[in-house]
Design an enzyme around this catalytic site. Structure first.
Site, PDB file in Angstrom:
ATOM      1  N   GLY B 204       0.062   8.090   9.569  1.00  0.00           N
ATOM      2  CA  GLY B 204       0.164   9.419  10.154  1.00  0.00           C
ATOM      3  C   GLY B 204       1.165   9.499  11.284  1.00  0.00           C
ATOM      4  O   GLY B 204       2.122   8.733  11.333  1.00  0.00           O
ATOM      5  N   LEU B 230      -0.959  10.232   1.341  1.00  0.00           N
ATOM      6  CA  LEU B 230      -0.031  10.078   2.459  1.00  0.00           C
ATOM      7  C   LEU B 230      -0.035   8.643   2.995  1.00  0.00           C
ATOM      8  O   LEU B 230      -1.093   8.103   3.341  1.00  0.00           O
ATOM      9  CB  LEU B 230      -0.446  11.043   3.585  1.00  0.00           C
ATOM     10  CG  LEU B 230       0.465  11.016   4.825  1.00  0.00           C
ATOM     11  CD1 LEU B 230       1.879  11.437   4.488  1.00  0.00           C
ATOM     12  CD2 LEU B 230      -0.119  11.868   5.924  1.00  0.00           C
ATOM     13  N   ASP B 231       1.146   8.040   3.077  1.00  0.00           N
ATOM     14  CA  ASP B 231       1.293   6.682   3.628  1.00  0.00           C
ATOM     15  C   ASP B 231       0.457   5.640   2.892  1.00  0.00           C
ATOM     16  O   ASP B 231       0.057   4.622   3.453  1.00  0.00           O
ATOM     17  CB  ASP B 231       0.943   6.651   5.132  1.00  0.00           C
ATOM     18  CG  ASP B 231       1.875   7.534   5.951  1.00  0.00           C
ATOM     19  OD1 ASP B 231       3.002   7.782   5.494  1.00  0.00           O
ATOM     20  OD2 ASP B 231       1.470   7.978   7.033  1.00  0.00           O
ATOM     21  N   GLU B 232       0.177   5.915   1.618  1.00  0.00           N
ATOM     22  CA  GLU B 232      -0.657   4.988   0.851  1.00  0.00           C
ATOM     23  C   GLU B 232       0.030   4.503  -0.428  1.00  0.00           C
ATOM     24  O   GLU B 232      -0.574   3.790  -1.218  1.00  0.00           O
ATOM     25  CB  GLU B 232      -1.993   5.661   0.469  1.00  0.00           C
ATOM     26  CG  GLU B 232      -2.976   5.826   1.583  1.00  0.00           C
ATOM     27  CD  GLU B 232      -3.848   4.584   1.787  1.00  0.00           C
ATOM     28  OE1 GLU B 232      -3.569   3.524   1.190  1.00  0.00           O
ATOM     29  OE2 GLU B 232      -4.807   4.692   2.572  1.00  0.00           O
TER      30      GLU B 232
END
Lengths: 288, 288, 288, 288
Positions: B204, B230-232
């Site tokens: 994040g 997100l960001d994964e």
């Protein structure tokens, strides 16, 4: 069963030529040997081909026999040198040391815990100091002192012991003696030395002192095969460590011990896992 | 001719099964394609096989045609997805940015000097700031502002442009917008994002500030494929940088720029050199 | 005399204020103590001042006495906490372990060779396994098993032993038990734990398995002071190691051992050399 | 106000002697200058003392004046060389290049974004190639070709330009010419060169080719001050990069560019932040 259990290793090397990979992989497939990981490299400079395969014989001993049968004549047509390493093989290693024990201690730890798949049938030293360490690990320790005069005899004794104990690899773990040309020739390709500098920089004696004189900001260690030229054998791997103005020669000596131990352990692991191939005076090392 | 000129790349992936390697190498050998380097890996966890071969067609176009003829039906029997990449292929890359220009500047340099074999047909940004940099490199720059309300339209415009310019890869070079699920799905597997932390740590916003709060002694960057979470997305590569008490959040931001640029450039290079394979939510990356 | 022999260490910490450095350096100069190296840092976030000085008392004991006389009242006016460490001081360290021995083995080696200036009056474990290793080093080994029910008693026993043996530092060298809040409070600031991940990532159990699930390309280790929050104490140092698709969880476990040992040894060295200062939940660490 | 805004830097150097630190810190305290961070080091080998202080004048210009008044006579008694650097000082840097642009490009980026607090009044080259890059950044570019015959005149022109533009630092960013002894002497201590090897290894021409011949597994770069001896000046910092069998000389050249740029940028940053001190042919570098 762990993901990596029961894996055989096939290594082969030959002059570059069309079909080198195929002769390996076809023989494996036809004999029902399952390829789990593979690396090959064709060196332009020396025109030599190197391959390493991890595989699982689906049909057990039958698959292996069939592979040998199929592969042997094909490999011969390619002038291929090859070797099969079985899953639980533990390489028999003779360790030679003088008085510094950091590399020895590190190798013994990795031996004891099984991290390195080696047996250490004996330790040879020109000093008696490290005997207690050897004994705690239950390993015979041979103290063979050396002087300029007795060097030939001592080396002959070393040679006898290495043979008597059927060692497959000799590790010079900070053995502070220059081998004679004859001895170096005998060990060519199956002895690993650790030198405490980033070779070819700071060859010879007291490399940390040399490094300090030059005011370098990085020191390092080099693990290489022994050959006739002192500190010039084929490099297997190198490690490095940042230093600064605060490190006088004695601090560099202390600071360098970890990177020496670590670099030597890496080289031994690459070697026993059959990851290292010679191409001229350079090495091909397939990563682990 | 350089040692690496004129090399084709074959990549293939399929479910694990006996003979996967053989079907590739046999077809290459029979069609007179010379294997220069090869890596394969059989992932136990996902039971999938990945292979990458660099080869030189000894008979030129004839060898290639013959290879395709032989390989196609065999590959089909193994449910193999495969791809041939020609020697001088330059991947068409759309770069998306916001205001930070360190990653963009680095990619443009590597593009300009040819270090990265890419073309950059366009740069898209939600801000006008980096237009001069794009223009100096002669690259069209599309300023597509975005607000919560206009997000669907803006993403549609982005999508049109990526298609219009026939891009093969999208690089989010510090594009400070969260993609909608729909957009992420469209880009699944062919868009690379750089996140300025060692994921999954500090996901994040403001990861350097989070890192400072926690008093970490290492900061890093993660290049990963974009997916729905997100960001994964699957991680391609990560880089790291030591820091200390002297670095407040703003110093961390500055200090991290090099490692972000470098990590992103590595990921792009691995991707365009066809070194990256997906196995579930993890990647296989054959080293360069 | 070596360049670093006979050096005293002065460390001090106090709230930020004009003249903090001066009060230290003036007192040293006036008492004929020769400053060899010095670091100071004034942390903006916590408004705290930390200083570390290596010095040589030119007038021997007289200089030291005079320094204490001069410095004590001045330091008091600055609310300064300070400490003098003599040249040959060996910190008394209690090591706590479970079954993994890589960190213990590494610490014992550095203790035995004098690389770490520590004494290890005792080793405490909830398992009997590592007793032989302790015994070879001539160190008393206390096997204090633990169950959920006996935890309070066991921790009380541990506490008694630490005190009985007058330990100055407790090192949790892969001690696989969560300390109670009460015990953690007792050890606050003078116990170091090694966690096998890059905290705050992968807290809690089986961090390598968590790391593998996420497909990270770097694993690491974090040495931190123990406090009330599990895996949340102030970080002293972190180490990192590249990994790839070839490393399943069990390979990560093996691969990570070196970086764990090394990171923990660094933290212990920083601590005993008085390089670490707390500023809130972060640390100032002056480099060696 | 950021944590690091408005900080002055005091640097000083003198022969080792009791009270060196005190004379600095006392003068700062008495003039109401607030010390934020400080490093000192007393080099045993050269018996020289180096100190660097970051401080904030609480009373503004008055504090600074008072400091100068107090400090000047005291420093004189210690034969101290000292320098005050103001918060917003931008070092004037002349960059010299040939045809390789990776180091130049990197420095220009860090200049443009303000990451390096430098001005670049001019770029000098023996080739015309990099003029467009200079022009885009709005920097005068002087093309001064050189032949063995014209070398003295060319160097004289360079010297004139450096003086005319009042440069404080000269950076040889892969300037592929050996400076004459006379020119090297003129630039002694204020010119930084980047050499693409881990000096003292692989001095002179084509270090990557030398490295490949030796089969090294690490290549690197060295940033050092220019002096009379080619590639022998005091080392400021070094960087390193792992390589393997897959890298022929041309790949090493490509692979090394990042580490060269990065190492040079670090050296420039250390220099302009006044972190580097000479002690004989070695350097003291206080970390950032």
């Amino acid at each position: 069963m762990g993901a990596k259990d029961n894996l055989w290793i096939l290594t082969a090397q030959c002059p570059s030529r069309l079909g080198t990979v195929d002769v390996v992989t076809r023989s494996l497939a036809e004999s029902e040997n399952y390829v789990v990981a593979m690396n090959s490299f064709d060196d332009k400079a020396t025109e030599s081909f190197s391959i390493r395969v991890e595989f699982r014989p689906l049909g057990g001993e039958t698959s292996l026999e069939k592979f040998r049968e199929l592969f042997e004549p094909r490999a011969e047509r390619f002038d291929m040198q090859w070797q099969l390493t079985e899953p639980n093989h533990r390489t028999r290693v003779a360790i030679m040391v003088s008085k510094y024990d950091h590399c020895l201690n590190d190798l013994l730890y990795r031996y004891r815990t099984g991290e390195l798949a080696i047996d250490i049938p004996l330790i040879i030293s020109n000093h008696p100091d490290l005997k207690p360490l050897a004994e705690w690990h239950g390993i015979p320790y041979f103290h063979l002192p050396i002087t300029p005069d007795t060097k030939p005899e001592q080396e002959e004794q070393v040679w006898q012991l290495i043979n008597e104990y059927r060692c497959e690899l000799v590790v010079l773990a900070r053995y502070m003696q220059v081998l004679s040309a004859a001895m170096a020739a005998r060990l060519d390709g199956w002895a690993i030395n650790i030198h405490h500098s980033l070779l070819p920089g700071f060859k010879g004696a007291k490399p940390y002192h040399q490094a300090w004189e030059k005011g370098v900001k990085l020191v390092g260690a080099t693990a290489h095969y022994v050959n006739n030229d002192l500190d010039e054998g084929p490099i297997i791997t190198q490690g490095v460590q940042a230093v600064d103005h605060n490190h006088y020669p004695e601090e560099l000596v202390a600071k360098g011990q970890d990177i020496e131990s670590h670099t030597l352990a890496n080289a031994v692991r690459y070697h026993i896992q059959k990851r290292v191939f010679l191409t001229g005076n350079r090495t091909v090392v397939f990563p682990d």
